[in-house]
Design a protein around this motif. Sequence first.
Motif, PDB file in Angstrom:
ATOM      1  N   VAL A 174     -14.163   4.858   0.895  1.00 53.71           N
ATOM      2  CA  VAL A 174     -15.072   5.989   0.856  1.00 53.71           C
ATOM      3  C   VAL A 174     -13.963   7.220   0.287  1.00 53.71           C
ATOM      4  CG1 VAL A 174     -16.432   5.632   2.997  1.00 53.71           C
ATOM      5  CG2 VAL A 174     -14.323   6.777   3.162  1.00 53.71           C
ATOM      6  N   GLU A 175     -12.746   6.876   0.165  1.00 50.24           N
ATOM      7  CA  GLU A 175     -11.906   7.938  -0.553  1.00 50.24           C
ATOM      8  C   GLU A 175     -10.606   7.133  -1.050  1.00 50.24           C
ATOM      9  OE1 GLU A 175     -10.775  12.683  -0.405  1.00 50.24           O
ATOM     10  OE2 GLU A 175     -11.237  11.457   1.679  1.00 50.24           O
ATOM     11  N   ILE A 176     -10.285   7.525  -2.076  1.00 55.50           N
ATOM     12  CA  ILE A 176      -8.840   6.790  -2.467  1.00 55.50           C
ATOM     13  C   ILE A 176      -8.137   7.994  -3.418  1.00 55.50           C
ATOM     14  CG2 ILE A 176      -9.874   5.801  -4.689  1.00 55.50           C
ATOM     15  CD1 ILE A 176      -7.968   3.513  -4.340  1.00 55.50           C
ATOM     16  N   ALA A 177      -6.862   8.133  -2.978  1.00 54.35           N
ATOM     17  CA  ALA A 177      -6.074   9.185  -3.876  1.00 54.35           C
ATOM     18  C   ALA A 177      -4.572   9.098  -3.615  1.00 54.35           C
ATOM     19  CB  ALA A 177      -6.626  10.525  -3.420  1.00 54.35           C
ATOM     20  N   ASP A 178      -3.856   9.814  -4.356  1.00 52.08           N
ATOM     21  CA  ASP A 178      -2.235   9.861  -4.063  1.00 52.08           C
ATOM     22  C   ASP A 178      -2.080  10.302  -2.657  1.00 52.08           C
ATOM     23  OD1 ASP A 178      -0.200  12.163  -4.038  1.00 52.08           O
ATOM     24  OD2 ASP A 178       0.541  10.547  -5.452  1.00 52.08           O
ATOM     25  N   ARG A 179      -1.180   9.767  -1.971  1.00 50.61           N
ATOM     26  CA  ARG A 179      -1.000  10.038  -0.469  1.00 50.61           C
ATOM     27  C   ARG A 179      -1.000  11.370  -0.118  1.00 50.61           C
ATOM     28  NH1 ARG A 179       5.146   7.983  -0.833  1.00 50.61           N
ATOM     29  NH2 ARG A 179       6.080   9.758  -1.607  1.00 50.61           N
ATOM     30  N   ASP A 180       0.000  12.200  -0.987  1.00 52.16           N
ATOM     31  CA  ASP A 180      -0.143  13.446  -0.440  1.00 52.16           C
ATOM     32  C   ASP A 180      -1.427  14.195  -0.711  1.00 52.16           C
ATOM     33  OD1 ASP A 180       2.809  13.309   0.096  1.00 52.16           O
ATOM     34  OD2 ASP A 180       3.241  13.700  -1.908  1.00 52.16           O
ATOM     35  N   ASP A 181      -2.040  14.031  -1.686  1.00 49.41           N
ATOM     36  CA  ASP A 181      -3.323  14.585  -2.050  1.00 49.41           C
ATOM     37  C   ASP A 181      -4.432  14.268  -1.079  1.00 49.41           C
ATOM     38  OD1 ASP A 181      -5.125  16.356  -3.536  1.00 49.41           O
ATOM     39  OD2 ASP A 181      -5.651  14.693  -4.624  1.00 49.41           O
ATOM     40  N   LEU A 182      -4.371  13.199  -0.564  1.00 47.77           N
ATOM     41  CA  LEU A 182      -5.110  12.810   0.458  1.00 47.77           C
ATOM     42  C   LEU A 182      -4.956  13.378   1.811  1.00 47.77           C
ATOM     43  CD1 LEU A 182      -7.438  10.395   0.810  1.00 47.77           C
ATOM     44  CD2 LEU A 182      -5.720   9.279   2.264  1.00 47.77           C
ATOM     45  N   TYR A 183      -3.767  13.427   2.085  1.00 49.07           N
ATOM     46  CA  TYR A 183      -3.350  13.977   3.424  1.00 49.07           C
ATOM     47  C   TYR A 183      -3.556  15.789   3.644  1.00 49.07           C
ATOM     48  CZ  TYR A 183      -1.419   9.973   5.711  1.00 49.07           C
ATOM     49  OH  TYR A 183      -1.175   8.690   6.281  1.00 49.07           O
TER      50      TYR A 183
END
Length: 267
Positions: free
Chosen positions: A158-167
């Motif tokens: 449902v979502e995938i992103a760079d770790r910092d951007d996701l958090y």
Amino acid sequence: MSNTNPLLDVSGLTKHFPIKGGFPIRRTVGAVQAVDGLDFQVAEGESLGLVGESGCGKSTTGRLITRLLEPTGGKITYRGQDITHADRKGLAPIRSEIQMIFQDPYASLNPRQTVGKIISGPMEINGINPEGGREKRVREIVRHFSQRVAVMYLGKIVEIADRDDLYDNPRHPYTRALLSAVPEATVDAEPRERIRLAGDVPSPINPPSGCRFRTRCWKATEKCATEAPPLVQAEGNKPGHLTACHYPETADTIPAPRLSKDPEAAA
């Protein structure tokens, strides 16, 4: 991430486990849709973390990629080689490069302790006091190991992103709910508001139509019931930050109706 020559390329990966029934003839009467159309890439030297509630399809995805399970559909490419249905002989040259480490949590972890307590234990025993405190060091739980993170729900990403951007900027309501349940760094801090999801995860045998998260989502509309949201880069997302939601979250859209100050509340 760049799409140029990825180490691992997964496209439309699907695994449905048949359900047998009937007597005396055993016939297929349904299927458990454990993994249902995953698309992602991993570059050489990169780590990708899969997160989500128990039963969302993380382990099945790992077994499919390592070819311990036969995919129902989709394609798995490793170093440019299609290994989707490779036999034992075909996998032999790369078997040492694609492996899965199995873990029995009851043999490895104390079920009476939190994961944070288990990780911080060795620091306490050895008198190690990292800058910022042990709790801060513990949280640095998956966030600093994985360069990118994919969030799974009921067999789909449902979502995938760079770790910092996701958090820092979760756009999918489910991702926001998961992150709101992460324990505070210190017990003295004011408990932050946590999103309490209604109901349980639906059965993968008969998942909801449209968006699979809609039955627990505070933003669901009729559109969510009739149209499955594609995994795309939503407006305002950084490049590579993909979200499958018709109404992606923003910093000021935390839903008031399902918030709790209860420090024990969890997604």
